[in-house]
Design a protein around this motif. Structure first.
Motif, mmCIF file in Angstrom:
data_model
loop_
_atom_site.group_PDB
_atom_site.id
_atom_site.type_symbol
_atom_site.label_atom_id
_atom_site.label_comp_id
_atom_site.label_asym_id
_atom_site.label_seq_id
_atom_site.Cartn_x
_atom_site.Cartn_y
_atom_site.Cartn_z
ATOM 1 N N GLY A 16 0.828 -1.196 0.000
ATOM 2 C CA GLY A 16 0.000 0.000 0.000
ATOM 3 C C GLY A 16 0.864 1.247 0.000
ATOM 4 N N ALA A 17 0.251 2.365 -0.319
ATOM 5 C CA ALA A 17 0.994 3.620 -0.421
ATOM 6 C C ALA A 17 1.538 4.044 0.935
ATOM 7 C CB ALA A 17 0.085 4.716 -0.973
ATOM 8 N N PHE A 18 2.782 4.490 0.929
ATOM 9 C CA PHE A 18 3.403 4.970 2.162
ATOM 10 C C PHE A 18 4.395 6.064 1.809
ATOM 11 C CE2 PHE A 18 6.984 4.891 5.159
ATOM 12 C CZ PHE A 18 6.305 5.199 6.331
ATOM 13 N N GLN A 19 4.265 7.181 2.482
ATOM 14 C CA GLN A 19 5.169 8.296 2.275
ATOM 15 C C GLN A 19 6.069 8.458 3.490
ATOM 16 O OE1 GLN A 19 5.256 9.916 -0.648
ATOM 17 N NE2 GLN A 19 3.574 8.613 -1.371
ATOM 18 N N GLU A 20 7.333 8.843 3.257
ATOM 19 C CA GLU A 20 8.267 9.010 4.362
ATOM 20 C C GLU A 20 7.781 10.044 5.369
ATOM 21 O OE1 GLU A 20 12.435 9.360 3.368
ATOM 22 O OE2 GLU A 20 12.076 8.361 1.452
ATOM 23 N N THR A 21 6.969 11.008 4.898
ATOM 24 C CA THR A 21 6.465 12.048 5.802
ATOM 25 C C THR A 21 5.488 11.490 6.834
ATOM 26 O OG1 THR A 21 4.777 12.546 4.133
ATOM 27 C CG2 THR A 21 6.764 13.914 4.133
ATOM 28 N N GLN A 22 5.024 10.261 6.627
ATOM 29 C CA GLN A 22 4.116 9.634 7.591
ATOM 30 C C GLN A 22 4.862 9.107 8.806
ATOM 31 O OE1 GLN A 22 2.080 7.224 4.116
ATOM 32 N NE2 GLN A 22 0.883 6.961 5.977
ATOM 33 N N GLY A 23 6.181 9.080 8.741
ATOM 34 C CA GLY A 23 6.991 8.443 9.761
ATOM 35 C C GLY A 23 6.695 8.885 11.174
ATOM 36 N N VAL A 24 6.650 10.188 11.411
ATOM 37 C CA VAL A 24 6.442 10.701 12.761
ATOM 38 C C VAL A 24 5.095 10.251 13.308
ATOM 39 C CG1 VAL A 24 6.198 12.780 14.155
ATOM 40 C CG2 VAL A 24 7.942 12.686 12.368
ATOM 41 N N GLN A 25 4.082 10.190 12.455
ATOM 42 C CA GLN A 25 2.762 9.757 12.895
ATOM 43 C C GLN A 25 2.784 8.315 13.416
ATOM 44 O OE1 GLN A 25 0.167 10.270 9.534
ATOM 45 N NE2 GLN A 25 0.835 12.374 9.169
ATOM 46 N N LEU A 26 3.686 7.507 12.878
ATOM 47 C CA LEU A 26 3.740 6.095 13.253
ATOM 48 C C LEU A 26 4.229 5.887 14.672
ATOM 49 C CD1 LEU A 26 5.174 4.511 9.976
ATOM 50 C CD2 LEU A 26 2.790 4.909 10.629
ATOM 51 N N LYS A 27 4.837 6.887 15.274
ATOM 52 C CA LYS A 27 5.313 6.767 16.653
ATOM 53 C C LYS A 27 4.161 6.578 17.636
ATOM 54 C CE LYS A 27 9.653 9.403 16.226
ATOM 55 N NZ LYS A 27 10.578 8.506 16.952
ATOM 56 N N ASP A 28 2.955 6.913 17.212
ATOM 57 C CA ASP A 28 1.798 6.780 18.097
ATOM 58 C C ASP A 28 1.084 5.436 17.933
ATOM 59 O OD1 ASP A 28 1.998 9.249 19.405
ATOM 60 O OD2 ASP A 28 1.056 10.287 17.728
ATOM 61 N N PHE A 29 1.723 4.519 17.223
ATOM 62 C CA PHE A 29 1.173 3.170 17.067
ATOM 63 C C PHE A 29 2.006 2.191 17.893
ATOM 64 C CE2 PHE A 29 -1.882 3.412 13.562
ATOM 65 C CZ PHE A 29 -1.595 4.653 13.013
ATOM 66 N N SER A 30 1.336 1.199 18.466
ATOM 67 C CA SER A 30 2.069 0.106 19.091
ATOM 68 C C SER A 30 2.623 -0.776 17.972
ATOM 69 C CB SER A 30 1.148 -0.723 19.989
ATOM 70 O OG SER A 30 0.223 -1.462 19.198
ATOM 71 N N ARG A 57 2.025 -3.886 17.330
ATOM 72 C CA ARG A 57 0.954 -4.666 16.711
ATOM 73 C C ARG A 57 0.028 -3.786 15.882
ATOM 74 N NH1 ARG A 57 1.284 -9.669 19.036
ATOM 75 N NH2 ARG A 57 2.448 -9.733 20.994
ATOM 76 N N GLU A 58 -0.201 -2.569 16.332
ATOM 77 C CA GLU A 58 -1.045 -1.643 15.577
ATOM 78 C C GLU A 58 -0.419 -1.266 14.247
ATOM 79 O OE1 GLU A 58 -3.364 0.631 19.265
ATOM 80 O OE2 GLU A 58 -1.482 1.440 18.469
ATOM 81 N N LEU A 59 0.912 -1.196 14.190
ATOM 82 C CA LEU A 59 1.595 -0.884 12.936
ATOM 83 C C LEU A 59 1.304 -1.948 11.886
ATOM 84 C CD1 LEU A 59 5.116 0.367 14.067
ATOM 85 C CD2 LEU A 59 3.376 1.677 12.846
ATOM 86 N N ILE A 60 1.347 -3.191 12.311
ATOM 87 C CA ILE A 60 1.091 -4.290 11.381
ATOM 88 C C ILE A 60 -0.341 -4.231 10.864
ATOM 89 C CG2 ILE A 60 0.891 -6.804 11.219
ATOM 90 C CD1 ILE A 60 3.223 -6.973 13.196
ATOM 91 N N LYS A 61 -1.280 -3.944 11.760
ATOM 92 C CA LYS A 61 -2.679 -3.829 11.349
ATOM 93 C C LYS A 61 -2.902 -2.611 10.459
ATOM 94 C CE LYS A 61 -4.622 -6.122 15.441
ATOM 95 N NZ LYS A 61 -5.527 -5.968 16.623
ATOM 96 N N HIS A 62 -2.236 -1.499 10.806
ATOM 97 C CA HIS A 62 -2.407 -0.258 10.056
ATOM 98 C C HIS A 62 -2.023 -0.439 8.587
ATOM 99 C CE1 HIS A 62 -2.492 4.060 9.280
ATOM 100 N NE2 HIS A 62 -1.284 3.958 8.747
ATOM 101 N N PHE A 63 -0.937 -1.159 8.345
ATOM 102 C CA PHE A 63 -0.483 -1.370 6.972
ATOM 103 C C PHE A 63 -0.999 -2.677 6.371
ATOM 104 C CE2 PHE A 63 2.773 1.608 8.532
ATOM 105 C CZ PHE A 63 2.676 2.568 7.540
ATOM 106 N N ASN A 64 -1.840 -3.370 7.166
ATOM 107 C CA ASN A 64 -2.436 -4.620 6.693
ATOM 108 C C ASN A 64 -1.350 -5.574 6.174
ATOM 109 O OD1 ASN A 64 -4.611 -6.349 6.208
ATOM 110 N ND2 ASN A 64 -4.824 -5.650 4.081
ATOM 111 N N ILE A 65 -0.314 -5.745 6.979
ATOM 112 C CA ILE A 65 0.808 -6.585 6.582
ATOM 113 C C ILE A 65 0.520 -8.033 6.962
ATOM 114 C CG2 ILE A 65 3.271 -7.038 6.887
ATOM 115 C CD1 ILE A 65 3.624 -4.112 7.647
ATOM 116 N N PRO A 66 0.492 -8.931 5.997
ATOM 117 C CA PRO A 66 0.309 -10.353 6.315
ATOM 118 C C PRO A 66 1.481 -10.856 7.147
ATOM 119 C CG PRO A 66 -0.026 -9.920 3.970
ATOM 120 C CD PRO A 66 0.583 -8.679 4.551
ATOM 121 N N LEU A 67 1.215 -11.683 8.137
ATOM 122 C CA LEU A 67 2.277 -12.157 9.021
ATOM 123 C C LEU A 67 3.383 -12.879 8.257
ATOM 124 C CD1 LEU A 67 0.229 -13.442 12.098
ATOM 125 C CD2 LEU A 67 1.466 -11.286 11.839
#
Length: 215
Positions: A32-46, A48-58
């Protein structure tokens, strides 16, 4: 007492490098689309939440980790340590603490970085756990390998998975705020203490060492 450090986000300021590599991989692996500028926002994810946010298959996580490790080989020596960490590590070693590293990065990347920053002689071991959520097992094996009670070891990390792994092994865990996760996210996991400056690690461990002597 054994002091075990995470590497990325705790010792090495690799967040920007990691985000850059993940942006490339998100295209290569169709995450899925991801921009480097999103990086700081990702600090507020746990973690496990990061994996769900990007819908990454295990099943893709090992591939992602392997690819990021490989990409980082070319940039590892340009990644700086966090300000104050080399001095803190040297003081801990001089105070008699046994130091080690448990990381999801590669052994080659970590050992090259340590040597480049003249820290390689201060660590007793570097243990690698390739699975994203295998640090629980990694810490358990370290305790067994060095015949160490959980009360005599402390893990220092910057992600929620670091806290979860340490608490699962009944270890104390210090969560640093200068890494990959925000302070508010770290606090929700109940670490032993939040650390906002490397000097606070020294202060805390000196108190712990004093308690061990007098107990």
């Amino acid at each position: 007492m054994h002091i075990i450090f995470d590497f990325d986000g705790t010792l090495a300021d690799s967040f920007e490098c990691m985000i850059k590599q993940f942006a490339k991989l998100s295209v290569e692996l169709s995450l899925g689309a991801f921009q480097e500028t999103q990086g700081v926002q990702l600090k507020d994810f746990s973690s496990r939440e990061l994996i769900k946010h990007f819908n990454i298959p295990l099943y893709k996580i090992p591939t992602i980790i392997k690819r990021i490790r490989a990409h980082m080989q070319h940039e590892i020596l340009s990644i700086p340590p966090f300000m104050g960490m080399p001095e803190a590590i040297k003081k801990l070693s001089a105070s008699g603490f046994s130091l080690g590293i448990l990381t999801s990065n590669s052994r080659d990347n970590v050992t090259r970085w340590l040597a480049h920053n003249q820290l390689d002689t201060l660590f007793q071991f570097v243990r690698v756990e390739s699975s994203f959520f295998s640090k629980k097992k990694g810490l358990k094996n370290i305790l067994k390998r060095y015949n160490t009670r959980p009360v005599d070891a402390i893990y220092i990390g910057d992600e929620t998975r670091d806290i979860e792994a340490a608490l699962a092994n009944e270890m104390r865990v210090l969560a640093v705020t200068w890494g990959y996760a925000s302070e508010s996210v770290l606090a929700q996991c109940g670490p032993t203490r939040i650390i906002r400056n490397p000097s606070e690690i020294l202060q805390y461990l000196n108190v712990v060492a004093g308690e061990a002597v007098t107990s």
